[in-house]
Design a protein around this motif. Structure first.
Motif, short mmCIF file in Angstrom:
data_model
loop_
_atom_site.label_atom_id
_atom_site.label_comp_id
_atom_site.label_asym_id
_atom_site.label_seq_id
_atom_site.Cartn_x
_atom_site.Cartn_y
_atom_site.Cartn_z
N UNK A 193 0.84 -1.19 0.00
CA UNK A 193 0.00 0.00 0.00
C UNK A 193 0.88 1.25 0.00
N UNK A 194 1.93 1.26 0.82
CA UNK A 194 2.83 2.41 0.86
C UNK A 194 3.50 2.66 -0.49
N UNK A 195 3.69 1.59 -1.25
CA UNK A 195 4.30 1.69 -2.58
C UNK A 195 3.27 2.04 -3.66
N UNK A 196 2.00 2.16 -3.28
CA UNK A 196 0.95 2.45 -4.24
C UNK A 196 0.58 1.25 -5.09
N UNK A 197 0.85 0.05 -4.57
CA UNK A 197 0.55 -1.19 -5.29
C UNK A 197 -0.63 -1.90 -4.65
N UNK A 198 -1.16 -2.88 -5.36
CA UNK A 198 -2.28 -3.66 -4.84
C UNK A 198 -1.78 -4.61 -3.75
N UNK A 199 -2.58 -4.74 -2.70
CA UNK A 199 -2.21 -5.64 -1.62
C UNK A 199 -2.60 -7.08 -1.94
N UNK A 200 -2.13 -8.01 -1.11
CA UNK A 200 -2.33 -9.43 -1.35
C UNK A 200 -3.44 -10.01 -0.47
N UNK A 201 -3.46 -9.62 0.81
CA UNK A 201 -4.34 -10.26 1.79
C UNK A 201 -5.53 -9.41 2.23
N UNK A 202 -5.61 -8.18 1.77
CA UNK A 202 -6.74 -7.33 2.14
C UNK A 202 -6.74 -6.90 3.58
#
Length: 155
Positions: free
Chosen positions: A79-88
């Motif tokens: 999230x900090x990298x502005x990417x999609x997370x894996x586990x929600x």
């Protein structure tokens, strides 16, 4: 009180850096439970997640750190990298034309997120839908969002 937290966090991170330099990660076999989670909490709330992520992955694989905590850190880092997370595991608020709106940060492969959550030991918070209600209240309805959709919703 809000102004003191960065000082406390920074001081704690200095202490954790020294402990890790001297002893390695203070995991379950070194310090026992629940103390094995202290360094993780400090790192999780620091700007040093990227630095420690590879080491923490190895510690989780060895059982020195609960997998569920590793999932939380992986998601926070993404999230900090502005990417999609894996586990929600990461929620946020965005400012929309209608006002401030709670969201579960966009998830990669959302159709299978609940299976990944269970595999990572996130069963205490069950599904991502239930987790969203725990974070934001019973009125919260989880909505699958892409990063692009989220950005379009923001003012």
């Amino acid at each position: 009180m809000d102004k003191i937290w960065p000082v406390i966090d920074s001081t704690n991170m200095v202490a954790v850096d020294k402990i890790i330099d001297q002893y390695g990660y203070p995991g379950k076999s070194l310090v026992g439970e629940p103390t094995d989670k202290v360094a993780w909490y400090v790192i999780q709330h620091s700007p040093k997640i990227e630095e420690y992520l590879p080491m923490l992955r190895k510690e989780a694989e060895k059982g020195e750190l609960p997998k569920r905590l590793m999932a939380l850190m992986e998601d926070r880092y993404l999230m900090q990298q502005g990417k999609m997370q894996i586990y929600g595991t990461q929620g946020s608020y965005i400012n929309t034309a209608e006002g401030r709106m709670p969201i579960i940060w966009p998830i990669k492969d959302p159709e299978n997120v609940n299976t990944r959550r269970k595999e990572a030991g996130l069963d205490t918070t069950a599904t991502v839908e239930e987790y969203g209600k725990n974070l934001f209240g019973d009125d919260f309805e989880y909505e699958v969002l892409t990063l692009e959709e989220m950005k379009k919703m923001e003012e």
